[in-house]
Design a protein around this motif. Structure first.
Motif, PDB file in Angstrom:
ATOM      1  N   HIS A   1       0.868  -1.172   0.000  1.00 28.18           N
ATOM      2  CA  HIS A   1       0.000   0.000   0.000  1.00 28.18           C
ATOM      3  C   HIS A   1       0.909   1.227   0.000  1.00 28.18           C
ATOM      4  N   PRO A   2       0.542   2.288  -0.711  1.00 35.62           N
ATOM      5  CA  PRO A   2       1.413   3.478  -0.768  1.00 35.62           C
ATOM      6  C   PRO A   2       1.631   4.163   0.584  1.00 35.62           C
ATOM      7  N   HIS A   3       0.793   3.878   1.578  1.00 34.34           N
ATOM      8  CA  HIS A   3       0.944   4.527   2.876  1.00 34.34           C
ATOM      9  C   HIS A   3       1.876   3.789   3.817  1.00 34.34           C
ATOM     10  N   GLY A   4       2.504   2.703   3.342  1.00 34.92           N
ATOM     11  CA  GLY A   4       3.506   2.022   4.155  1.00 34.92           C
ATOM     12  C   GLY A   4       3.038   0.776   4.871  1.00 34.92           C
ATOM     13  N   CYS A   5       1.866   0.286   4.540  1.00 36.27           N
ATOM     14  CA  CYS A   5       1.381  -0.960   5.133  1.00 36.27           C
ATOM     15  C   CYS A   5       1.202  -1.983   4.016  1.00 36.27           C
ATOM     16  N   LEU A   6       0.668  -3.133   4.366  1.00 33.75           N
ATOM     17  CA  LEU A   6       0.324  -4.146   3.376  1.00 33.75           C
ATOM     18  C   LEU A   6      -1.192  -4.269   3.309  1.00 33.75           C
TER      19      LEU A   6
ATOM     20  N   ARG B   1       2.833  -0.681 -10.607  1.00 33.93           N
ATOM     21  CA  ARG B   1       3.981  -1.471 -10.163  1.00 33.93           C
ATOM     22  C   ARG B   1       3.890  -1.784  -8.675  1.00 33.93           C
ATOM     23  N   LEU B   2       3.487  -0.778  -7.903  1.00 33.78           N
ATOM     24  CA  LEU B   2       3.395  -0.957  -6.457  1.00 33.78           C
ATOM     25  C   LEU B   2       2.375  -2.039  -6.106  1.00 33.78           C
ATOM     26  N   PHE B   3       1.173  -1.930  -6.668  1.00 32.59           N
ATOM     27  CA  PHE B   3       0.106  -2.873  -6.333  1.00 32.59           C
ATOM     28  C   PHE B   3       0.280  -4.230  -7.019  1.00 32.59           C
ATOM     29  N   LEU B   4       0.434  -4.230  -8.330  1.00 28.09           N
ATOM     30  CA  LEU B   4       0.464  -5.483  -9.081  1.00 28.09           C
ATOM     31  C   LEU B   4       1.828  -6.164  -9.031  1.00 28.09           C
ATOM     32  N   GLY B   5       2.886  -5.381  -9.115  1.00 23.34           N
ATOM     33  CA  GLY B   5       4.232  -5.953  -9.132  1.00 23.34           C
ATOM     34  C   GLY B   5       4.646  -6.569  -7.815  1.00 23.34           C
ATOM     35  N   ASN B   6       4.003  -6.191  -6.742  1.00 23.42           N
ATOM     36  CA  ASN B   6       4.342  -6.726  -5.424  1.00 23.42           C
ATOM     37  C   ASN B   6       3.317  -7.728  -4.897  1.00 23.42           C
TER      38      ASN B   6
ATOM     39  N   PHE C   1      -8.061  -6.146   4.240  1.00 25.31           N
ATOM     40  CA  PHE C   1      -7.396  -5.792   5.488  1.00 25.31           C
ATOM     41  C   PHE C   1      -6.163  -4.950   5.185  1.00 25.31           C
ATOM     42  N   GLU C   2      -5.758  -4.167   6.176  1.00 24.98           N
ATOM     43  CA  GLU C   2      -4.445  -3.535   6.152  1.00 24.98           C
ATOM     44  C   GLU C   2      -3.630  -4.180   7.261  1.00 24.98           C
ATOM     45  N   LEU C   3      -2.379  -4.498   6.962  1.00 23.60           N
ATOM     46  CA  LEU C   3      -1.467  -5.049   7.950  1.00 23.60           C
ATOM     47  C   LEU C   3      -0.355  -4.038   8.165  1.00 23.60           C
ATOM     48  N   TRP C   4      -0.261  -3.541   9.384  1.00 27.06           N
ATOM     49  CA  TRP C   4       0.695  -2.498   9.742  1.00 27.06           C
ATOM     50  C   TRP C   4       1.717  -3.016  10.738  1.00 27.06           C
ATOM     51  N   ASP C   5       2.925  -2.502  10.645  1.00 31.06           N
ATOM     52  CA  ASP C   5       3.841  -2.598  11.761  1.00 31.06           C
ATOM     53  C   ASP C   5       3.186  -1.778  12.867  1.00 31.06           C
ATOM     54  N   LYS C   6       3.062  -2.339  14.061  1.00 27.91           N
ATOM     55  CA  LYS C   6       2.304  -1.671  15.122  1.00 27.91           C
ATOM     56  C   LYS C   6       2.860  -0.295  15.461  1.00 27.91           C
ATOM     57  N   ALA C   7       4.159  -0.171  15.612  1.00 28.62           N
ATOM     58  CA  ALA C   7       4.764   1.121  15.970  1.00 28.62           C
ATOM     59  C   ALA C   7       4.544   2.152  14.865  1.00 28.62           C
ATOM     60  N   THR C   8       4.653   1.732  13.607  1.00 30.17           N
ATOM     61  CA  THR C   8       4.423   2.647  12.489  1.00 30.17           C
ATOM     62  C   THR C   8       2.982   3.128  12.485  1.00 30.17           C
ATOM     63  N   HIS C   9       2.045   2.200  12.653  1.00 30.75           N
ATOM     64  CA  HIS C   9       0.634   2.577  12.692  1.00 30.75           C
ATOM     65  C   HIS C   9       0.360   3.573  13.807  1.00 30.75           C
ATOM     66  N   ASP C  10       0.860   3.270  14.995  1.00 31.93           N
ATOM     67  CA  ASP C  10       0.603   4.140  16.138  1.00 31.93           C
ATOM     68  C   ASP C  10       1.154   5.541  15.907  1.00 31.93           C
TER      69      ASP C  10
ATOM     70  N   LEU D   1       7.762  -8.463   1.282  1.00 30.01           N
ATOM     71  CA  LEU D   1       6.641  -7.624   1.710  1.00 30.01           C
ATOM     72  C   LEU D   1       6.826  -7.144   3.145  1.00 30.01           C
ATOM     73  N   ARG D   2       7.332  -8.015   4.012  1.00 23.10           N
ATOM     74  CA  ARG D   2       7.593  -7.581   5.396  1.00 23.10           C
ATOM     75  C   ARG D   2       8.599  -6.434   5.409  1.00 23.10           C
ATOM     76  N   ALA D   3       9.646  -6.544   4.608  1.00 22.96           N
ATOM     77  CA  ALA D   3      10.660  -5.488   4.556  1.00 22.96           C
ATOM     78  C   ALA D   3      10.070  -4.198   3.994  1.00 22.96           C
ATOM     79  N   ALA D   4       9.236  -4.302   2.974  1.00 29.45           N
ATOM     80  CA  ALA D   4       8.640  -3.113   2.349  1.00 29.45           C
ATOM     81  C   ALA D   4       7.767  -2.339   3.324  1.00 29.45           C
ATOM     82  N   ALA D   5       7.111  -3.049   4.247  1.00 27.04           N
ATOM     83  CA  ALA D   5       6.225  -2.393   5.215  1.00 27.04           C
ATOM     84  C   ALA D   5       6.890  -2.259   6.587  1.00 27.04           C
ATOM     85  N   ASN D   6       8.174  -2.574   6.658  1.00 28.02           N
ATOM     86  CA  ASN D   6       8.930  -2.455   7.907  1.00 28.02           C
ATOM     87  C   ASN D   6       8.294  -3.282   9.029  1.00 28.02           C
ATOM     88  N   ILE D   7       7.785  -4.454   8.670  1.00 27.72           N
ATOM     89  CA  ILE D   7       7.131  -5.321   9.645  1.00 27.72           C
ATOM     90  C   ILE D   7       8.140  -6.342  10.156  1.00 27.72           C
TER      91      ILE D   7
END
Length: 143
Positions: A39-44, A71-76, A113-122, A94-100
């Motif tokens: 996702h362009p906002h930094g999550c999955l 590229r962001l959506f389809l390529g990943n 769903f959106e899957l966020w690294d908890k600290a990033t989301h907060d 994908l984990r690395a791309a979203a810093n998870i």
């Protein structure tokens, strides 16, 4: 419709255990088949396969000027399947791309769903609240 937040931890192999309240719906409606992408906002984003196919068609139809979004959506995008215990593997890329790393937040967003690294989301949520959370949009809502 998926909604609600779940704090989850990835296991050592990078697997996410889908909350029980969503497993039956995902098994019945998508045969346990999901697609995970960036996702362009930094999550999955995690889609049941039928919802992904609809989203994918909309993205594929975007004009050439939006090639990087394609590229962001389809390529990943990675197709995954829930295992017998309701877990899905989130790829290292994908984990690395979203810093998870381990602690995550899974948010139901209607069709996906959106899957966020908890600290990033907060941090992003605190930033949005501090900025007024698009108060113009809130004016049109009646509480």
């Amino acid at each position: 419709m998926f909604q609600g937040a779940s704090s989850l931890s990835l296991d050592a192999k990078g697997r996410l255990s889908v909350p029980t309240r969503h497993r039956d719906v995902l098994s019945a409606g998508a045969g346990g088949q999901l697609t995970i992408t960036r996702h362009p906002h930094g999550c999955l984003m995690i889609f049941p396969r039928p919802a992904w196919e609809q989203f994918r068609e909309r993205i594929a139809a975007m004009p050439l000027k939006d090639q990087w979004l394609k590229r962001l959506f389809l390529g990943n995008a990675m197709d995954v399947e829930m295992d017998g215990t309701g877990r899905v593997l989130v790829s290292p890329e994908l984990r690395a791309a979203a810093n998870i790393a381990r602690e995550t937040l899974l948010l139901g967003m209607g069709s996906h769903f959106e899957l966020w690294d908890k600290a990033t989301h907060d941090a992003k949520e605190a930033e949005a609240l501090q900025a007024g959370l698009a108060s113009e949009s809130l004016q049109d809502l009646a509480f």
